[in-house]
Design a protein around this motif. Structure first.
Motif, short mmCIF file in Angstrom:
data_model
loop_
_atom_site.label_atom_id
_atom_site.label_comp_id
_atom_site.label_asym_id
_atom_site.label_seq_id
_atom_site.Cartn_x
_atom_site.Cartn_y
_atom_site.Cartn_z
N LEU A 1 0.83 -1.20 0.00
CA LEU A 1 0.00 0.00 0.00
C LEU A 1 0.86 1.26 0.00
O LEU A 1 0.59 2.21 -0.74
CB LEU A 1 -0.95 0.00 1.20
N GLY A 2 1.92 1.26 0.80
CA GLY A 2 2.85 2.40 0.80
C GLY A 2 3.52 2.59 -0.55
O GLY A 2 3.66 3.71 -1.03
N GLN A 3 3.90 1.48 -1.19
CA GLN A 3 4.52 1.56 -2.52
C GLN A 3 3.54 2.11 -3.55
O GLN A 3 3.90 2.95 -4.37
CB GLN A 3 5.00 0.17 -2.96
N ARG A 4 2.30 1.64 -3.49
CA ARG A 4 1.28 2.12 -4.43
C ARG A 4 1.03 3.61 -4.27
O ARG A 4 0.91 4.34 -5.25
CB ARG A 4 -0.03 1.36 -4.24
N LEU A 5 0.94 4.07 -3.02
CA LEU A 5 0.72 5.49 -2.79
C LEU A 5 1.89 6.31 -3.33
O LEU A 5 1.69 7.33 -3.98
CB LEU A 5 0.53 5.78 -1.30
N ARG A 6 3.10 5.83 -3.10
CA ARG A 6 4.28 6.53 -3.59
C ARG A 6 4.25 6.64 -5.12
O ARG A 6 4.48 7.71 -5.67
CB ARG A 6 5.57 5.81 -3.15
N HIS A 7 3.91 5.56 -5.79
CA HIS A 7 3.90 5.57 -7.26
C HIS A 7 2.76 6.41 -7.83
O HIS A 7 2.92 7.03 -8.88
CB HIS A 7 3.83 4.14 -7.81
N GLN A 8 1.63 6.46 -7.12
CA GLN A 8 0.51 7.26 -7.61
C GLN A 8 0.70 8.75 -7.34
O GLN A 8 0.43 9.59 -8.18
CB GLN A 8 -0.81 6.80 -6.97
N MET A 9 1.16 9.07 -6.16
CA MET A 9 1.30 10.48 -5.77
C MET A 9 2.61 11.10 -6.28
O MET A 9 2.66 12.29 -6.55
CB MET A 9 1.25 10.62 -4.26
N TYR A 10 3.65 10.29 -6.37
CA TYR A 10 4.97 10.78 -6.76
C TYR A 10 5.56 9.86 -7.81
O TYR A 10 6.46 9.08 -7.52
CB TYR A 10 5.91 10.85 -5.54
#
Length: 97
Positions: free
Chosen positions: A14-23
């Motif tokens: 989930l943290g990886q997905r947020l990083r890739h979507q937001m940044y």
């Protein structure tokens, strides 16, 4: 309760997905550059339940692309606060009500 290996893996993902979507992989490093520059300012607030704290540390591991085990991440980035209890759902917890 304890955080399961599956729960840890899901939190990291989930943290990886947020990083890739937001940044998205931006020139200059995006969130990873921000992390290395302002790491001391990053605070993740949780309740004092161990499972919740470990989940937050696993999420941070994925978000910030950290290496290594969860405990050092938990100690350096996750902060428990009594004032955070108001964020919990009180429906099944008599201590929170």
């Amino acid at each position: 309760g304890n955080l399961t290996k599956l729960g840890e893996k899901q939190s990291i993902t989930l943290g990886q997905r947020l990083r890739h979507q937001m940044y998205p992989d931006a020139p200059g490093g995006g969130i990873l550059r921000l992390h290395s520059t302002f790491r001391h300012d990053l605070k993740i607030k949780t309740s004092d339940e161990g499972r919740v704290m470990k989940t937050a540390a696993a999420f941070a591991k994925g978000l910030l692309e950290l290496e290594g085990p969860i405990p050092p991440i938990l100690v350096s980035l996750v902060h428990k606060e009594k004032d955070s209890l108001h964020m919990l759902d009180p429906s099944g917890n008599t201590e929170v009500k």
